[in-house]
Design a protein around this motif. Structure first.
Motif, PDB file in Angstrom:
ATOM      1  N   PHE A   1       9.815   4.073  -2.844  1.00 15.39           N
ATOM      2  CA  PHE A   1       9.995   3.726  -1.435  1.00 15.39           C
ATOM      3  C   PHE A   1      10.381   4.960  -0.614  1.00 15.39           C
ATOM      4  N   ASN A   2      11.328   5.748  -1.120  1.00 20.97           N
ATOM      5  CA  ASN A   2      11.782   6.927  -0.378  1.00 20.97           C
ATOM      6  C   ASN A   2      10.672   7.976  -0.228  1.00 20.97           C
ATOM      7  N   GLU A   3       9.778   8.064  -1.224  1.00 25.08           N
ATOM      8  CA  GLU A   3       8.623   8.947  -1.096  1.00 25.08           C
ATOM      9  C   GLU A   3       7.740   8.505   0.071  1.00 25.08           C
ATOM     10  N   HIS A   4       7.606   7.203   0.227  1.00 23.94           N
ATOM     11  CA  HIS A   4       6.828   6.678   1.352  1.00 23.94           C
ATOM     12  C   HIS A   4       7.512   6.971   2.683  1.00 23.94           C
ATOM     13  N   VAL A   5       8.834   6.899   2.691  1.00 24.48           N
ATOM     14  CA  VAL A   5       9.574   7.209   3.924  1.00 24.48           C
ATOM     15  C   VAL A   5       9.316   8.649   4.349  1.00 24.48           C
ATOM     16  N   GLU A   6       9.398   9.571   3.402  1.00 24.69           N
ATOM     17  CA  GLU A   6       9.166  10.991   3.709  1.00 24.69           C
ATOM     18  C   GLU A   6       7.741  11.220   4.192  1.00 24.69           C
ATOM     19  N   ARG A   7       6.783  10.581   3.535  1.00 22.32           N
ATOM     20  CA  ARG A   7       5.392  10.718   3.962  1.00 22.32           C
ATOM     21  C   ARG A   7       5.179  10.097   5.337  1.00 22.32           C
ATOM     22  N   TRP A   8       5.842   8.998   5.591  1.00 18.64           N
ATOM     23  CA  TRP A   8       5.709   8.316   6.883  1.00 18.64           C
ATOM     24  C   TRP A   8       6.242   9.188   8.014  1.00 18.64           C
ATOM     25  N   GLN A   9       7.357   9.836   7.758  1.00 18.90           N
ATOM     26  CA  GLN A   9       7.950  10.695   8.785  1.00 18.90           C
ATOM     27  C   GLN A   9       7.096  11.925   9.064  1.00 18.90           C
ATOM     28  N   LYS A  10       6.294  12.358   8.072  1.00 15.57           N
ATOM     29  CA  LYS A  10       5.456  13.551   8.217  1.00 15.57           C
ATOM     30  C   LYS A  10       4.003  13.226   8.579  1.00 15.57           C
ATOM     31  N   ARG A  11       3.671  11.949   8.705  1.00 15.97           N
ATOM     32  CA  ARG A  11       2.280  11.552   8.925  1.00 15.97           C
ATOM     33  C   ARG A  11       1.729  12.145  10.228  1.00 15.97           C
ATOM     34  N   LYS A  12       0.473  12.454  10.210  1.00 13.27           N
ATOM     35  CA  LYS A  12      -0.181  12.992  11.394  1.00 13.27           C
ATOM     36  C   LYS A  12      -0.745  11.881  12.271  1.00 13.27           C
ATOM     37  N   ASN A  13      -1.235  10.838  11.616  1.00 13.49           N
ATOM     38  CA  ASN A  13      -1.775   9.710  12.363  1.00 13.49           C
ATOM     39  C   ASN A  13      -0.635   8.748  12.706  1.00 13.49           C
ATOM     40  N   LYS A  14      -0.160   8.780  13.925  1.00 12.54           N
ATOM     41  CA  LYS A  14       0.984   7.973  14.328  1.00 12.54           C
ATOM     42  C   LYS A  14       0.646   6.496  14.517  1.00 12.54           C
ATOM     43  N   HIS A  15      -0.607   6.133  14.438  1.00 12.93           N
ATOM     44  CA  HIS A  15      -1.011   4.755  14.685  1.00 12.93           C
ATOM     45  C   HIS A  15      -1.468   4.041  13.413  1.00 12.93           C
TER      46      HIS A  15
ATOM     47  N   ILE B   1      10.130   0.776   6.051  1.00 12.27           N
ATOM     48  CA  ILE B   1       9.890   2.216   5.862  1.00 12.27           C
ATOM     49  C   ILE B   1      10.391   3.002   7.061  1.00 12.27           C
ATOM     50  N   SER B   2      10.183   2.475   8.244  1.00 13.23           N
ATOM     51  CA  SER B   2      10.594   3.186   9.458  1.00 13.23           C
ATOM     52  C   SER B   2      12.108   3.234   9.629  1.00 13.23           C
ATOM     53  N   ALA B   3      12.851   2.460   8.833  1.00 14.13           N
ATOM     54  CA  ALA B   3      14.313   2.434   8.938  1.00 14.13           C
ATOM     55  C   ALA B   3      14.973   3.518   8.107  1.00 14.13           C
ATOM     56  N   GLY B   4      14.182   4.254   7.306  1.00 16.25           N
ATOM     57  CA  GLY B   4      14.749   5.346   6.523  1.00 16.25           C
ATOM     58  C   GLY B   4      14.882   5.031   5.049  1.00 16.25           C
ATOM     59  N   THR B   5      15.459   5.970   4.316  1.00 17.79           N
ATOM     60  CA  THR B   5      15.515   5.884   2.860  1.00 17.79           C
ATOM     61  C   THR B   5      16.542   4.866   2.366  1.00 17.79           C
ATOM     62  N   LEU B   6      16.382   4.501   1.109  1.00 14.97           N
ATOM     63  CA  LEU B   6      17.316   3.619   0.420  1.00 14.97           C
ATOM     64  C   LEU B   6      18.142   4.420  -0.578  1.00 14.97           C
ATOM     65  N   THR B   7      19.328   3.929  -0.895  1.00 17.22           N
ATOM     66  CA  THR B   7      20.196   4.544  -1.896  1.00 17.22           C
ATOM     67  C   THR B   7      20.633   3.485  -2.885  1.00 17.22           C
TER      68      THR B   7
ATOM     69  N   ASP C   1      -0.106  -1.337   6.038  1.00 23.80           N
ATOM     70  CA  ASP C   1      -0.998  -1.780   4.966  1.00 23.80           C
ATOM     71  C   ASP C   1      -1.959  -0.682   4.526  1.00 23.80           C
ATOM     72  N   ASP C   2      -2.331   0.181   5.457  1.00 29.25           N
ATOM     73  CA  ASP C   2      -3.251   1.272   5.130  1.00 29.25           C
ATOM     74  C   ASP C   2      -2.517   2.508   4.616  1.00 29.25           C
ATOM     75  N   PHE C   3      -1.212   2.471   4.677  1.00 26.45           N
ATOM     76  CA  PHE C   3      -0.417   3.654   4.340  1.00 26.45           C
ATOM     77  C   PHE C   3       0.172   3.587   2.932  1.00 26.45           C
ATOM     78  N   VAL C   4       0.551   2.396   2.475  1.00 24.10           N
ATOM     79  CA  VAL C   4       1.324   2.281   1.233  1.00 24.10           C
ATOM     80  C   VAL C   4       0.450   2.378  -0.008  1.00 24.10           C
ATOM     81  N   ASP C   5       1.080   2.847  -1.093  1.00 27.76           N
ATOM     82  CA  ASP C   5       0.464   2.895  -2.418  1.00 27.76           C
ATOM     83  C   ASP C   5       0.847   1.606  -3.134  1.00 27.76           C
ATOM     84  N   ASN C   6      -0.144   0.812  -3.516  1.00 22.67           N
ATOM     85  CA  ASN C   6       0.113  -0.501  -4.103  1.00 22.67           C
ATOM     86  C   ASN C   6       0.162  -0.489  -5.627  1.00 22.67           C
TER      87      ASN C   6
END
Length: 268
Positions: A32-46, A70-76, A50-55
């Motif tokens: 999940f946290n890997e997705h958060v980091e990728r989401w924050q660095k994504r170039k396509n803001k739109h 994901i937009s709320a940040g990382t989990l601990t 469903d098209d972003f996550v690894d299933n």
């Protein structure tokens, strides 16, 4: 009252083995946290979640709420989130009871907010409206799964105590007016709220009650009759009707104790 815990990822959030549960949750959080980091660095803001996550089911089990989280940040990971839960009847497992990894916690945070509450509180979990399996009811002092008594049905849980969150004030979930009604009906001021709670548990298990009110139980939450007095007859003050009430309450207390502490079945 409210449903039991709905994780939407039972294979990850429930486990008999605490260490294995920890490993599973840590894997989920890492992914999940890997997705958060990728989401924050994504170039396509739109891009849609469903098209972003690894299933990959070996790493994580997604739900719509978790995707949006994901937009709320990382989990601990926190060992404090591991609680004792009742996954199925007489089947205790460890549950990772985190507000973001459990899809819906419903009223459980105010019914069983911490481990200490498990030692003093009790919940009656009964079939919800429109159930498909036979009407079921069970007492527990652990966080129940939403499908506790039937995989196809949900259950509403009624606690004796509610709390203002973890460490908050404790309240009795039976109103003073209900207590007065029972005391006046049976002519016994010694009746307590715990007596009423256990009386209800006994009535919900009574075969005649389930047969007579079978149609009602499918349409609405259980209504509890006042047993002992004939229709239109005022009960004697502290007489046979009060004795009947206390007999039911004692049966309900013993039954609840057996269901909650089933490991001690040999004692009964």
């Amino acid at each position: 009252f409210g449903n039991g815990a709905k994780t939407n990822r039972d294979d990850w959030a429930w486990n008999f083995d605490r260490k294995l549960l920890t490993t599973n949750v840590e894997t989920t959080i890492e992914t999940f946290n890997e997705h958060v980091e990728r989401w924050q660095k994504r170039k396509n803001k739109h891009i849609a979640f469903d098209d972003f996550v690894d299933n990959d089911p070996r790493k994580i089990s997604w739900s719509e709420t978790l995707k949006k989280s994901i937009s709320a940040g990382t989990l601990t990971f926190s060992d404090a989130h591991i609680r004792s839960g009742l996954f199925r009847p007489f089947t205790v497992e460890h549950l990772y009871f985190d507000s973001r990894l459990v899809e819906r916690r419903y009223q459980m945070p105010i019914s069983l907010p911490n481990v200490e509450s498990e030692a003093e509180n009790l919940l009656i979990c009964a079939s919800d409206i429109g159930f498909r399996a036979p009407f079921s009811v069970m007492a527990t002092n652990r966080i129940p799964d939403i499908h506790l008594l039937a995989p196809s049905d949900t259950f509403q849980c009624f606690p004796f105590y509610t709390y203002d969150g973890e460490g908050g004030a404790q309240r009795e979930n039976i109103s003073p007016s209900t207590l007065v009604r029972f005391q006046q009906h049976y002519g016994d001021e010694q009746i307590t709220k715990w007596n009423i709670f256990h009386y209800v548990y006994a009535v919900l298990h009574h075969p005649e009650y389930r047969t007579r009110y079978a149609a009602n139980l499918r349409r609405e939450l259980p209504r509890i009759p006042l047993v002992g007095a004939a229709a239109g007859v005022k009960p004697k003050m502290g007489g046979e009707d009060a004795a009947t009430f206390h007999a039911y309450a004692e049966i309900g207390r013993n039954l609840a104790d057996l269901h909650v502490h089933y490991e001690r079945a040999a004692e009964y």
